[in-house]
Design a protein around this motif. Sequence first.
Motif, PDB file in Angstrom:
ATOM      1  N   ILE A   1       0.208  -4.982  -2.437  1.00 25.85           N
ATOM      2  CA  ILE A   1       0.989  -5.656  -3.479  1.00 25.85           C
ATOM      3  C   ILE A   1       2.454  -5.216  -3.420  1.00 25.85           C
ATOM      4  O   ILE A   1       3.361  -6.025  -3.629  1.00 25.85           O
ATOM      5  CB  ILE A   1       0.384  -5.406  -4.882  1.00 25.85           C
ATOM      6  CG1 ILE A   1       1.047  -6.344  -5.908  1.00 25.85           C
ATOM      7  CG2 ILE A   1       0.506  -3.950  -5.303  1.00 25.85           C
ATOM      8  CD1 ILE A   1       0.318  -6.370  -7.246  1.00 25.85           C
ATOM      9  N   GLU A   2       2.712  -3.953  -3.088  1.00 26.52           N
ATOM     10  CA  GLU A   2       4.098  -3.486  -2.963  1.00 26.52           C
ATOM     11  C   GLU A   2       4.794  -4.144  -1.778  1.00 26.52           C
ATOM     12  O   GLU A   2       5.958  -4.523  -1.860  1.00 26.52           O
ATOM     13  CB  GLU A   2       4.121  -1.964  -2.803  1.00 26.52           C
ATOM     14  CG  GLU A   2       3.740  -1.203  -4.059  1.00 26.52           C
ATOM     15  CD  GLU A   2       3.511   0.274  -3.785  1.00 26.52           C
ATOM     16  OE1 GLU A   2       3.341   1.024  -4.765  1.00 26.52           O
ATOM     17  OE2 GLU A   2       3.495   0.679  -2.598  1.00 26.52           O
ATOM     18  N   SER A   3       4.059  -4.283  -0.674  1.00 29.85           N
ATOM     19  CA  SER A   3       4.637  -4.879   0.529  1.00 29.85           C
ATOM     20  C   SER A   3       4.997  -6.345   0.298  1.00 29.85           C
ATOM     21  O   SER A   3       6.094  -6.798   0.655  1.00 29.85           O
ATOM     22  CB  SER A   3       3.656  -4.752   1.694  1.00 29.85           C
ATOM     23  OG  SER A   3       4.225  -5.261   2.886  1.00 29.85           O
TER      24      SER A   3
ATOM     25  N   HIS B   1      -6.628 -10.155   1.457  1.00 32.53           N
ATOM     26  CA  HIS B   1      -5.737  -9.307   0.668  1.00 32.53           C
ATOM     27  C   HIS B   1      -4.593 -10.120   0.075  1.00 32.53           C
ATOM     28  O   HIS B   1      -4.233  -9.949  -1.098  1.00 32.53           O
ATOM     29  CB  HIS B   1      -5.157  -8.200   1.562  1.00 32.53           C
ATOM     30  CG  HIS B   1      -5.988  -6.955   1.595  1.00 32.53           C
ATOM     31  ND1 HIS B   1      -6.985  -6.777   2.501  1.00 32.53           N
ATOM     32  CD2 HIS B   1      -5.953  -5.841   0.822  1.00 32.53           C
ATOM     33  CE1 HIS B   1      -7.542  -5.599   2.313  1.00 32.53           C
ATOM     34  NE2 HIS B   1      -6.956  -5.013   1.293  1.00 32.53           N
ATOM     35  N   VAL B   2      -4.003 -10.993   0.888  1.00 40.46           N
ATOM     36  CA  VAL B   2      -2.886 -11.802   0.410  1.00 40.46           C
ATOM     37  C   VAL B   2      -3.326 -12.687  -0.740  1.00 40.46           C
ATOM     38  O   VAL B   2      -2.632 -12.797  -1.763  1.00 40.46           O
ATOM     39  CB  VAL B   2      -2.297 -12.654   1.544  1.00 40.46           C
ATOM     40  CG1 VAL B   2      -1.248 -13.632   1.006  1.00 40.46           C
ATOM     41  CG2 VAL B   2      -1.672 -11.762   2.608  1.00 40.46           C
ATOM     42  N   SER B   3      -4.462 -13.331  -0.591  1.00 38.78           N
ATOM     43  CA  SER B   3      -4.964 -14.217  -1.629  1.00 38.78           C
ATOM     44  C   SER B   3      -5.158 -13.463  -2.946  1.00 38.78           C
ATOM     45  O   SER B   3      -4.792 -13.958  -4.025  1.00 38.78           O
ATOM     46  CB  SER B   3      -6.292 -14.843  -1.180  1.00 38.78           C
ATOM     47  OG  SER B   3      -6.794 -15.710  -2.170  1.00 38.78           O
ATOM     48  N   ARG B   4      -5.701 -12.244  -2.856  1.00 34.60           N
ATOM     49  CA  ARG B   4      -5.917 -11.436  -4.064  1.00 34.60           C
ATOM     50  C   ARG B   4      -4.596 -11.045  -4.717  1.00 34.60           C
ATOM     51  O   ARG B   4      -4.442 -11.107  -5.941  1.00 34.60           O
ATOM     52  CB  ARG B   4      -6.718 -10.180  -3.717  1.00 34.60           C
ATOM     53  CG  ARG B   4      -8.179 -10.450  -3.374  1.00 34.60           C
ATOM     54  CD  ARG B   4      -8.844  -9.182  -2.874  1.00 34.60           C
ATOM     55  NE  ARG B   4     -10.252  -9.413  -2.546  1.00 34.60           N
ATOM     56  CZ  ARG B   4     -11.009  -8.548  -1.875  1.00 34.60           C
ATOM     57  NH1 ARG B   4     -10.494  -7.392  -1.469  1.00 34.60           N
ATOM     58  NH2 ARG B   4     -12.267  -8.823  -1.617  1.00 34.60           N
TER      59      ARG B   4
ATOM     60  N   ILE C   1       7.375  -3.745  -9.180  1.00 36.42           N
ATOM     61  CA  ILE C   1       6.199  -3.596  -8.329  1.00 36.42           C
ATOM     62  C   ILE C   1       6.603  -3.177  -6.914  1.00 36.42           C
ATOM     63  O   ILE C   1       5.995  -2.295  -6.307  1.00 36.42           O
ATOM     64  CB  ILE C   1       5.404  -4.916  -8.289  1.00 36.42           C
ATOM     65  CG1 ILE C   1       4.824  -5.230  -9.666  1.00 36.42           C
ATOM     66  CG2 ILE C   1       4.281  -4.845  -7.250  1.00 36.42           C
ATOM     67  CD1 ILE C   1       4.238  -6.627  -9.790  1.00 36.42           C
ATOM     68  N   ALA C   2       7.658  -3.817  -6.398  1.00 34.62           N
ATOM     69  CA  ALA C   2       8.104  -3.514  -5.038  1.00 34.62           C
ATOM     70  C   ALA C   2       8.536  -2.065  -4.901  1.00 34.62           C
ATOM     71  O   ALA C   2       8.355  -1.450  -3.835  1.00 34.62           O
ATOM     72  CB  ALA C   2       9.249  -4.449  -4.650  1.00 34.62           C
ATOM     73  N   ASN C   3       9.100  -1.494  -5.958  1.00 35.45           N
ATOM     74  CA  ASN C   3       9.635  -0.128  -5.899  1.00 35.45           C
ATOM     75  C   ASN C   3       8.720   0.901  -6.537  1.00 35.45           C
ATOM     76  O   ASN C   3       9.124   2.046  -6.757  1.00 35.45           O
ATOM     77  CB  ASN C   3      10.997  -0.077  -6.591  1.00 35.45           C
ATOM     78  CG  ASN C   3      12.026  -0.944  -5.894  1.00 35.45           C
ATOM     79  OD1 ASN C   3      12.067  -1.012  -4.675  1.00 35.45           O
ATOM     80  ND2 ASN C   3      12.867  -1.629  -6.681  1.00 35.45           N
ATOM     81  N   ALA C   4       7.478   0.515  -6.820  1.00 39.67           N
ATOM     82  CA  ALA C   4       6.571   1.390  -7.555  1.00 39.67           C
ATOM     83  C   ALA C   4       6.338   2.716  -6.835  1.00 39.67           C
ATOM     84  O   ALA C   4       6.387   3.795  -7.444  1.00 39.67           O
ATOM     85  CB  ALA C   4       5.235   0.682  -7.802  1.00 39.67           C
ATOM     86  N   SER C   5       6.104   2.659  -5.519  1.00 31.83           N
ATOM     87  CA  SER C   5       5.820   3.904  -4.795  1.00 31.83           C
ATOM     88  C   SER C   5       7.041   4.805  -4.741  1.00 31.83           C
ATOM     89  O   SER C   5       6.949   6.028  -4.814  1.00 31.83           O
ATOM     90  CB  SER C   5       5.324   3.587  -3.386  1.00 31.83           C
ATOM     91  OG  SER C   5       6.284   2.826  -2.669  1.00 31.83           O
ATOM     92  N   THR C   6       8.234   4.206  -4.625  1.00 31.57           N
ATOM     93  CA  THR C   6       9.480   4.977  -4.599  1.00 31.57           C
ATOM     94  C   THR C   6       9.708   5.664  -5.931  1.00 31.57           C
ATOM     95  O   THR C   6      10.073   6.847  -5.997  1.00 31.57           O
ATOM     96  CB  THR C   6      10.685   4.059  -4.294  1.00 31.57           C
ATOM     97  OG1 THR C   6      10.459   3.409  -3.044  1.00 31.57           O
ATOM     98  CG2 THR C   6      11.962   4.863  -4.224  1.00 31.57           C
ATOM     99  N   GLN C   7       9.456   4.932  -7.001  1.00 33.35           N
ATOM    100  CA  GLN C   7       9.656   5.483  -8.329  1.00 33.35           C
ATOM    101  C   GLN C   7       8.661   6.598  -8.607  1.00 33.35           C
ATOM    102  O   GLN C   7       9.009   7.627  -9.179  1.00 33.35           O
ATOM    103  CB  GLN C   7       9.515   4.377  -9.388  1.00 33.35           C
ATOM    104  CG  GLN C   7      10.620   3.328  -9.294  1.00 33.35           C
ATOM    105  CD  GLN C   7      10.309   2.078 -10.102  1.00 33.35           C
ATOM    106  OE1 GLN C   7       9.202   1.894 -10.609  1.00 33.35           O
ATOM    107  NE2 GLN C   7      11.299   1.200 -10.221  1.00 33.35           N
ATOM    108  N   THR C   8       7.413   6.418  -8.135  1.00 32.91           N
ATOM    109  CA  THR C   8       6.386   7.441  -8.341  1.00 32.91           C
ATOM    110  C   THR C   8       6.738   8.723  -7.589  1.00 32.91           C
ATOM    111  O   THR C   8       6.610   9.836  -8.082  1.00 32.91           O
ATOM    112  CB  THR C   8       5.008   6.925  -7.880  1.00 32.91           C
ATOM    113  OG1 THR C   8       4.692   5.751  -8.623  1.00 32.91           O
ATOM    114  CG2 THR C   8       3.941   7.971  -8.089  1.00 32.91           C
ATOM    115  N   GLY C   9       7.234   8.533  -6.348  1.00 29.29           N
ATOM    116  CA  GLY C   9       7.584   9.692  -5.544  1.00 29.29           C
ATOM    117  C   GLY C   9       8.760  10.448  -6.078  1.00 29.29           C
ATOM    118  O   GLY C   9       8.919  11.651  -5.834  1.00 29.29           O
TER     119      GLY C   9
END
Length: 250
Positions: free
Chosen positions: A163-165, A208-211, A240-248
């Motif tokens: 979803i992030e990608s 995955h894309v469909s989901r 959503i796109a930056n979720a992993s960056t924000q978490t890190g």
Amino acid sequence: MKNGYTQLRVRTEKQTACYQCPIRNLALFEAVDKELLDWTQKFRSQQYILDARRLLYREDDTVSESYTLFTGWIMLFKMLPDGKRQVLRFALPGDFLGSRGGVPVNHSALAITECVLCGFPQDKLNQLFAERSEIAATLVGIQQRDMTQCYNHMINVGQRSAIESIAGMLIDLYDRCIECHRTARPETIWFPLSQEEIADYAGITLVHVSRVIKELRDQGVLENGHRKIRILDTGELRRIANASTQTGAE
């Protein structure tokens, strides 16, 4: 028109003059003073039409002409040894495609929509660069930008969730489209992308894309139809796109 499968057609309607070009600020002649645009016109061969789903060139071709994409979308991709397709990036108006100075191209280019392209033969480009070094410098900058886009994309494919990608891909395209369509209302911009093309870009399965698309649609972030996507909530999509960056960073 060349190699038997590229079917470029010369644009029969009145061709756009360089001094009238609405995307000049995004393209190769950005650095050219307005009073010199009549002079640069002589280095362009034609404006061409490339129908949707047609190849502009194939990987390992040596092409004799370069192109500025005037209208439309083109997908750049590589075929992997296992037969799968990896989409590298999507070319939008203003992007520069084609010749690498006699070196075979390292990717294929497929029109997603009907496209108009401005053609520049390699010998004329060489003359242009010799006479105007600032245009050669602009091209180097364009190529570095494109390589950086591909490099960042390849890193993100392995580091982000599905979803992030996909969210990252869509928000990047959204921002680029806004730059191309300066007078368009953002809510009117549709992306002509199929779920298969998104899967090949993100390196994930169609399932995955469909989901992911369904999840984003259910959240009111986007809407989609046949080979079309429209962004409804850019703020949430960026989150959503930056979720992993924000978490890190926490």
